[in-house]
Design an enzyme around this catalytic site. Structure first.
Site, PDB file in Angstrom:
ATOM      1  N   LYS A  24     -33.790  25.896  -1.306  1.00 51.48           N
ATOM      2  CA  LYS A  24     -35.094  26.276  -1.876  1.00 51.48           C
ATOM      3  C   LYS A  24     -34.961  26.466  -3.371  1.00 51.48           C
ATOM      4  CE  LYS A  24     -34.080  30.817  -2.780  1.00 51.48           C
ATOM      5  NZ  LYS A  24     -34.002  31.403  -4.154  1.00 51.48           N
ATOM      6  N   ASP A  54     -34.299  36.139   2.606  1.00 56.35           N
ATOM      7  CA  ASP A  54     -34.787  34.770   2.427  1.00 56.35           C
ATOM      8  C   ASP A  54     -34.845  33.979   3.732  1.00 56.35           C
ATOM      9  OD1 ASP A  54     -35.116  35.117  -0.277  1.00 56.35           O
ATOM     10  OD2 ASP A  54     -33.322  33.998  -0.865  1.00 56.35           O
TER      11      ASP A  54
END
Length: 289
Positions: free
Chosen positions: A15, A140
């Site tokens: 990401k 996350d």
């Protein structure tokens, strides 16, 4: 009894944080964040054997991760505890690390999310159960479980997908070679006199989202620069590239990225950076829309 062994190979995408704002601190002492996550075509690869004679996690292409204490192993442990009796089987995982470690790209979280998705479905664990496991492993991991562009707030537990987001497609990633910047070290060093104001809900239309991103920032950048001064130089070099729409640090660093609408401009930038800065890791990729 293990029965028949099943083999799988899956990818775990990295990401980038299009912005990251620190908007407060919880009573438990953790920082409260707001961020837009986008996922890119840079992957770790997981080879998984369910019902194997072996068990455990092996990492390839990076030797600095403990085989016994890592995000994948922790995810498996949480999943086993949520299974119905007799459902869980031995699991052996080989992770080929292509995502740089301790670099702000959520490689460990992506690996954990990938194993949660696969084993959760195999072992009949509900979506709510998988989300609970993800939150237990790391902040996350819940958004990595979705692996789609999303607005994330709180301590990672609140994930709002942005299905209509359309972002510049081409991405150039840069980080200093052999520099590892842990999330904990950055937050331990982070000090601010005033937190960022909450943005509330981000606009869903692509033009509004890009405008918001352009006006935003990564609140951890100055702290990361104190720890790794090279980050400042990387950001300046990225911003100077022809066709660069935005340059920013991802997560807690030290990886930085530039966004481009034009793929040729991105490729030109990569060639320039590799020639000028052999001391940097430079990688060209795209956003997974």
């Amino acid at each position: 009894m293990q029965g028949v062994m099943s083999k799988y190979q899956i990818n775990a995408p990295a990401k980038i944080n299009l912005f990251l704002h620190v908007v407060g601190k919880s009573t438990s002492g953790y920082h409260v964040l707001e961020s837009v996550f986008a996922f890119i075509k840079l992957y770790d690869t997981l080879e998984i054997e369910i019902g194997s004679k072996n068990r455990g996690v092996e990492f390839v292409q990076f030797s600095g991760i403990s085989k016994h204490d890592n995000t994948v192993q922790r995810a498996i442990g949480h999943l086993v505890r949520r299974c119905a009796p007799g459902v869980a089987k031995n699991v052996y995982v080989k992770v080929t690390k292509n995502i740089p470690v301790s670099a702000g790209l959520a490689g460990g979280s992506a690996d954990a999310a990938a194993i949660i998705r696969l084993l959760g479905k195999n072992w009949g664990i509900s979506e709510a159960g998988m989300n609970g496991v993800a939150a237990s492993v790391g902040s996350d991991v819940p958004v990595c479980l979705q692996s789609r562009t999303a607005f994330v707030c709180g301590m990672g537990e609140n994930v709002k997908l942005l299905p209509h987001a359309r972002l510049p497609n081409y991405v150039v990633l840069v980080r200093p070679n052999d520099v590892y910047l842990s999330t904990r070290s950055v937050f331990d060093a982070y000090a601010c006199k005033e937190f960022s104001k909450s943005i509330g809900n981000p606009p869903e239309a692509s033009d509004g989202l890009l405008s918001l991103v352009m006006q935003s920032r990564n609140d951890l950048t100055d702290t990361a620069i104190l720890l790794v001064p090279e980050v400042k130089k990387i950001l300046a070099e990225l911003q100077s590239l022809g066709g660069c729409i935005l340059s920013r640090m991802s997560g807690s660093g030290a990886t930085c990225f530039a966004l481009f609408e034009d793929g040729e401009a991105a490729s030109d930038g990569v060639r320039y950076l590799k020639g000028r800065h052999p001391e940097w890791w430079v990688y060209e990729t795209e956003i997974s829309q």
